[in-house]
Design a protein around this motif. Sequence first.
Motif, mmCIF file in Angstrom:
data_model
loop_
_atom_site.group_PDB
_atom_site.id
_atom_site.type_symbol
_atom_site.label_atom_id
_atom_site.label_comp_id
_atom_site.label_asym_id
_atom_site.label_seq_id
_atom_site.Cartn_x
_atom_site.Cartn_y
_atom_site.Cartn_z
ATOM 1 N N GLU A 13 0.826 -1.207 0.000
ATOM 2 C CA GLU A 13 0.000 0.000 0.000
ATOM 3 C C GLU A 13 0.861 1.259 0.000
ATOM 4 O O GLU A 13 0.524 2.238 -0.661
ATOM 5 N N THR A 14 1.974 1.222 0.702
ATOM 6 C CA THR A 14 2.877 2.366 0.714
ATOM 7 C C THR A 14 3.409 2.628 -0.687
ATOM 8 O O THR A 14 3.429 3.776 -1.150
ATOM 9 N N ALA A 15 3.809 1.579 -1.382
ATOM 10 C CA ALA A 15 4.304 1.733 -2.752
ATOM 11 C C ALA A 15 3.209 2.277 -3.663
ATOM 12 O O ALA A 15 3.463 3.153 -4.497
ATOM 13 N N ARG A 16 1.994 1.777 -3.498
ATOM 14 C CA ARG A 16 0.876 2.234 -4.319
ATOM 15 C C ARG A 16 0.569 3.711 -4.070
ATOM 16 O O ARG A 16 0.330 4.475 -5.004
ATOM 17 N N VAL A 17 0.598 4.128 -2.808
ATOM 18 C CA VAL A 17 0.341 5.524 -2.455
ATOM 19 C C VAL A 17 1.406 6.428 -3.072
ATOM 20 O O VAL A 17 1.090 7.488 -3.622
ATOM 21 N N LYS A 39 -9.573 9.714 -5.018
ATOM 22 C CA LYS A 39 -10.527 8.698 -4.568
ATOM 23 C C LYS A 39 -9.820 7.377 -4.289
ATOM 24 O O LYS A 39 -10.128 6.686 -3.319
ATOM 25 N N GLN A 40 -8.866 7.015 -5.139
ATOM 26 C CA GLN A 40 -8.106 5.779 -4.926
ATOM 27 C C GLN A 40 -7.300 5.854 -3.630
ATOM 28 O O GLN A 40 -7.244 4.888 -2.866
ATOM 29 N N LEU A 41 -6.692 7.009 -3.384
ATOM 30 C CA LEU A 41 -5.905 7.193 -2.167
ATOM 31 C C LEU A 41 -6.776 7.096 -0.919
ATOM 32 O O LEU A 41 -6.375 6.479 0.074
ATOM 33 N N VAL A 42 -7.958 7.671 -0.978
ATOM 34 C CA VAL A 42 -8.879 7.602 0.161
ATOM 35 C C VAL A 42 -9.291 6.159 0.409
ATOM 36 O O VAL A 42 -9.322 5.700 1.557
ATOM 37 N N ARG A 43 -9.585 5.434 -0.644
ATOM 38 C CA ARG A 43 -10.001 4.033 -0.511
ATOM 39 C C ARG A 43 -8.877 3.182 0.100
ATOM 40 O O ARG A 43 -9.123 2.369 0.995
ATOM 41 N N ILE A 44 -7.649 3.399 -0.335
ATOM 42 C CA ILE A 44 -6.513 2.670 0.218
ATOM 43 C C ILE A 44 -6.360 2.980 1.706
ATOM 44 O O ILE A 44 -6.175 2.087 2.527
ATOM 45 N N ARG A 45 -6.471 4.269 2.061
ATOM 46 C CA ARG A 45 -6.327 4.672 3.456
ATOM 47 C C ARG A 45 -7.416 4.068 4.326
ATOM 48 O O ARG A 45 -7.144 3.556 5.418
ATOM 49 N N GLU A 46 -8.654 4.099 3.848
ATOM 50 C CA GLU A 46 -9.770 3.546 4.617
ATOM 51 C C GLU A 46 -9.619 2.037 4.820
ATOM 52 O O GLU A 46 -9.837 1.536 5.921
#
Length: 66
Positions: A13-17, A39-46
Amino acid sequence: MAISDKDPYNARETARVLLLAARAVRREARGKSIRGIEKQLVRIREDAQEREDARAAARRKARGKR
């Protein structure tokens, strides 16, 4: 497993962010919208936060049973 105690992200997830953040910077520099990336970043964080909250709850429950 989280990278550190301060954040809920695992290595993938860190790499994706980081990748999405780089894409957002490039798009923003060209004057394009970054709404989809946000939106993708918010979804990953949630998702990461939910997972870490569930793990913390399981640890609390396991400590209570001792």
